[in-house]
Design an enzyme around this catalytic site. Structure first.
Site, PDB file in Angstrom:
ATOM      1  N   ASP A  36       0.867  -1.194   0.000  1.00 52.38           N
ATOM      2  CA  ASP A  36       0.000   0.000   0.000  1.00 52.38           C
ATOM      3  C   ASP A  36       0.896   1.233   0.000  1.00 52.38           C
ATOM      4  OD1 ASP A  36      -3.258   0.294   0.909  1.00 52.38           O
ATOM      5  OD2 ASP A  36      -2.023   2.114   1.004  1.00 52.38           O
ATOM      6  N   VAL A  63       1.652   1.804  -6.543  1.00 46.31           N
ATOM      7  CA  VAL A  63       1.483   0.937  -7.725  1.00 46.31           C
ATOM      8  C   VAL A  63       1.645   1.695  -9.040  1.00 46.31           C
ATOM      9  CG1 VAL A  63       0.036  -0.779  -6.537  1.00 46.31           C
ATOM     10  CG2 VAL A  63      -1.056   1.130  -7.770  1.00 46.31           C
ATOM     11  N   ASN A  89      -5.636  -4.784  -6.306  1.00 41.13           N
ATOM     12  CA  ASN A  89      -6.830  -4.206  -5.699  1.00 41.13           C
ATOM     13  C   ASN A  89      -6.748  -2.689  -5.487  1.00 41.13           C
ATOM     14  OD1 ASN A  89      -9.268  -4.315  -3.664  1.00 41.13           O
ATOM     15  ND2 ASN A  89      -7.547  -3.437  -2.529  1.00 41.13           N
ATOM     16  N   TYR A 155     -12.746   6.955 -14.326  1.00 40.84           N
ATOM     17  CA  TYR A 155     -12.858   5.729 -13.524  1.00 40.84           C
ATOM     18  C   TYR A 155     -13.607   4.658 -14.318  1.00 40.84           C
ATOM     19  CZ  TYR A 155     -13.776   2.872  -9.305  1.00 40.84           C
ATOM     20  OH  TYR A 155     -13.850   1.860  -8.364  1.00 40.84           O
TER      21      TYR A 155
HETATM   22  N1  LIG Z   1     -15.716   0.945  -2.290  1.00 40.22           N
HETATM   23  C1  LIG Z   1     -16.444   0.756  -3.368  1.00 40.22           C
HETATM   24  O1  LIG Z   1     -17.654   1.029  -3.367  1.00 40.22           O
HETATM   25  C2  LIG Z   1     -15.820   0.158  -4.598  1.00 40.22           C
HETATM   26  C3  LIG Z   1     -16.684  -0.307  -5.606  1.00 40.22           C
HETATM   27  C4  LIG Z   1     -16.144  -0.907  -6.728  1.00 40.22           C
HETATM   28  C5  LIG Z   1     -14.788  -1.053  -6.850  1.00 40.22           C
HETATM   29  N2  LIG Z   1     -13.963  -0.579  -5.876  1.00 40.22           N
HETATM   30  C6  LIG Z   1     -12.525  -0.792  -6.049  1.00 40.22           C
HETATM   31  O2  LIG Z   1     -12.063  -1.562  -4.970  1.00 40.22           O
HETATM   32  C7  LIG Z   1     -10.664  -1.360  -4.822  1.00 40.22           C
HETATM   33  C8  LIG Z   1     -10.344  -1.157  -3.360  1.00 40.22           C
HETATM   34  O3  LIG Z   1     -10.896   0.063  -2.945  1.00 40.22           O
HETATM   35  P1  LIG Z   1     -11.587   0.275  -1.516  1.00 40.22           P
HETATM   36  O4  LIG Z   1     -12.997   0.608  -1.778  1.00 40.22           O
HETATM   37  O5  LIG Z   1     -11.249  -0.829  -0.608  1.00 40.22           O
HETATM   38  O6  LIG Z   1     -10.884   1.662  -1.126  1.00 40.22           O
HETATM   39  P2  LIG Z   1      -9.978   2.117   0.092  1.00 40.22           P
HETATM   40  O7  LIG Z   1      -9.656   3.550  -0.220  1.00 40.22           O
HETATM   41  O8  LIG Z   1     -10.617   1.808   1.391  1.00 40.22           O
HETATM   42  O9  LIG Z   1      -8.665   1.228  -0.066  1.00 40.22           O
HETATM   43  C9  LIG Z   1      -7.795   1.394  -1.146  1.00 40.22           C
HETATM   44  C10 LIG Z   1      -6.359   1.279  -0.695  1.00 40.22           C
HETATM   45  O10 LIG Z   1      -5.534   1.473  -1.846  1.00 40.22           O
HETATM   46  C11 LIG Z   1      -4.434   2.287  -1.464  1.00 40.22           C
HETATM   47  N3  LIG Z   1      -3.877   3.006  -2.599  1.00 40.22           N
HETATM   48  C12 LIG Z   1      -4.377   4.089  -3.235  1.00 40.22           C
HETATM   49  N4  LIG Z   1      -3.524   4.501  -4.180  1.00 40.22           N
HETATM   50  C13 LIG Z   1      -2.470   3.649  -4.156  1.00 40.22           C
HETATM   51  C14 LIG Z   1      -1.269   3.546  -4.890  1.00 40.22           C
HETATM   52  N5  LIG Z   1      -0.962   4.447  -5.833  1.00 40.22           N
HETATM   53  N6  LIG Z   1      -0.430   2.539  -4.614  1.00 40.22           N
HETATM   54  C15 LIG Z   1      -0.714   1.651  -3.630  1.00 40.22           C
HETATM   55  N7  LIG Z   1      -1.815   1.699  -2.887  1.00 40.22           N
HETATM   56  C16 LIG Z   1      -2.688   2.683  -3.149  1.00 40.22           C
HETATM   57  C17 LIG Z   1      -4.997   3.240  -0.425  1.00 40.22           C
HETATM   58  O11 LIG Z   1      -3.974   3.793   0.385  1.00 40.22           O
HETATM   59  C18 LIG Z   1      -5.959   2.353   0.339  1.00 40.22           C
HETATM   60  O12 LIG Z   1      -5.341   1.752   1.449  1.00 40.22           O
HETATM   61  C19 LIG Z   1     -10.301  -0.206  -5.744  1.00 40.22           C
HETATM   62  O13 LIG Z   1      -9.705  -0.696  -6.921  1.00 40.22           O
HETATM   63  C20 LIG Z   1     -11.640   0.413  -6.061  1.00 40.22           C
HETATM   64  O14 LIG Z   1     -11.637   1.086  -7.292  1.00 40.22           O
HETATM   65  C21 LIG Z   1     -14.454   0.025  -4.765  1.00 40.22           C
END
Ligand SMILES: NC(=O)c1ccc[n+]([C@@H]2O[C@H](COP(=O)([O-])OP(=O)(O)OC[C@H]3O[C@@H](n4cnc5c(N)ncnc54)[C@H](O)[C@@H]3O)[C@@H](O)[C@H]2O)c1
Length: 252
Positions: A36, A63, A89, A155
């Site tokens: 992360d 990433v 992720n 997105y």
């Molecule tokens: N929460 C939702 O409703 C939802 C819905 C569909 C898809 N998603 C996808 O799920 C995945 C996880 O998201 P989440 O909802 O758990 O969000 P979140 O923000 O709670 O967790 C995401 C994590 O990714 C890390 N991150 C961000 N940029 C980064 C980088 N450049 N390098 C490394 N780490 C990085 C953040 O620090 C965070 O810890 C994402 O790909 C998101 O697009 C989320």
């Protein structure tokens, strides 16, 4: 212990779904390489795992940076000897910017994290998987990768790209013992909202036009169990699919 001694890299493991995937994989016996960009959050994830007597190591990773991806995968191999499972992720939102307002800056930032980071991690992992004749890739896409207006233009385009990438890798490496699948969550309670600083009112209104049809929000633990299924031999014949996990939202 369905992942006993498997080595799994999980990106975005400091929060939300990535954290829950890291917890569940470690509980199931995996050696987790938690990656992360947020060092504090990442260390919390790893401490939580290690305190339970399970196995994980933190690798601070952006990433969007090639050298960080390299060191993330190299750390898996140097620490635990191999790589079995890659979970792409990490991801950010796009302030719901509609097409007329997209900036090159937001486009490049979202694509470098949500798409290029996924490609680079897959590219780096594949030689290891090819040598073993085995490997699992799981990408967190989104219902925004399946439908047209669950987010802004960037997105939406990025998650469509992740789904295309998932299917391409799945088919092209299917005969090499490698599986690649995606999860498409609906609305899940995580910290992803914090990646939006200034949501565009028009874009947000259009992107949430169907929100009343969403039966409920999901929890990250409900996504982690799907990742576990995709990581194990329970899904040995599942390759190149996108599992929507949205409580029925897109069934409407
Ligand atoms: N929460 C939702 O409703 C939802 C819905 C569909 C898809 N998603 C996808 O799920 C995945 C996880 O998201 P989440 O909802 O758990 O969000 P979140 O923000 O709670 O967790 C995401 C994590 O990714 C890390 N991150 C961000 N940029 C980064 C980088 N450049 N390098 C490394 N780490 C990085 C953040 O620090 C965070 O810890 C994402 O790909 C998101 O697009 C989320």
């Amino acid at each position: 212990m369905r992942l006993k001694d498997k080595v799994a890299v999980v990106t975005g493991a400091g929060s939300g779904m990535g954290r829950e995937i890291a917890y569940l994989f470690a509980k199931e016996g995996a050696k987790v390489v938690a990656a992360d960009i947020n060092e504090t959050a990442l260390k919390e994830t790893v401490s939580h795992i290690v305190e339970k007597g399970q196995t994980a190591i933190a690798v601070v990773t952006n990433v969007a940076k090639e050298e960080d991806i390299e060191s993330m995968i190299n750390t898996a191999v140097s620490t635990y000897g191999t790589l079995d499972i890659l979970v792409n992720n990490a991801g950010i939102m796009d302030n719901f910017l509609p097409a007329e307002k997209v900036t090159d800056e937001i486009w490049d930032r979202v694509f470098s994290i949500n798409v290029k980071g996924v490609m680079r991690a897959i590219r780096k992992a594949l030689p290891i998987f090819l040598e073993k004749g085995k490997g699992v890739i799981i990408n967190t896409a989104s219902v925004a990768g399946l439908y047209g207006s669950r987010a802004g233009l960037t997105y939406t385009s990025a998650k469509h790209a992740v789904i295309g990438m998932t299917k391409n890798v799945a088919f092209q490496y299917a005969t090499k013992g490698i599986r690649c699948n995606a999860i498409a969550p609906g609305g899940v309670n995580t910290n992803i909202g914090t990646t939006m600083s200034n949501p565009d009112p028009f874009g947000m209104e259009r992107a949430t036009a169907g929100i009343n049809a969403n039966p409920r929000m999901g929890e990250s633990s409900e996504i982690a169990t799907i990742a576990l299924f995709l990581a194990t031999e329970d899904s040995s014949y599942v390759n190149g699919v996108v599992i929507a996990a949205d409580g029925g939202w897109t069934a409407y």
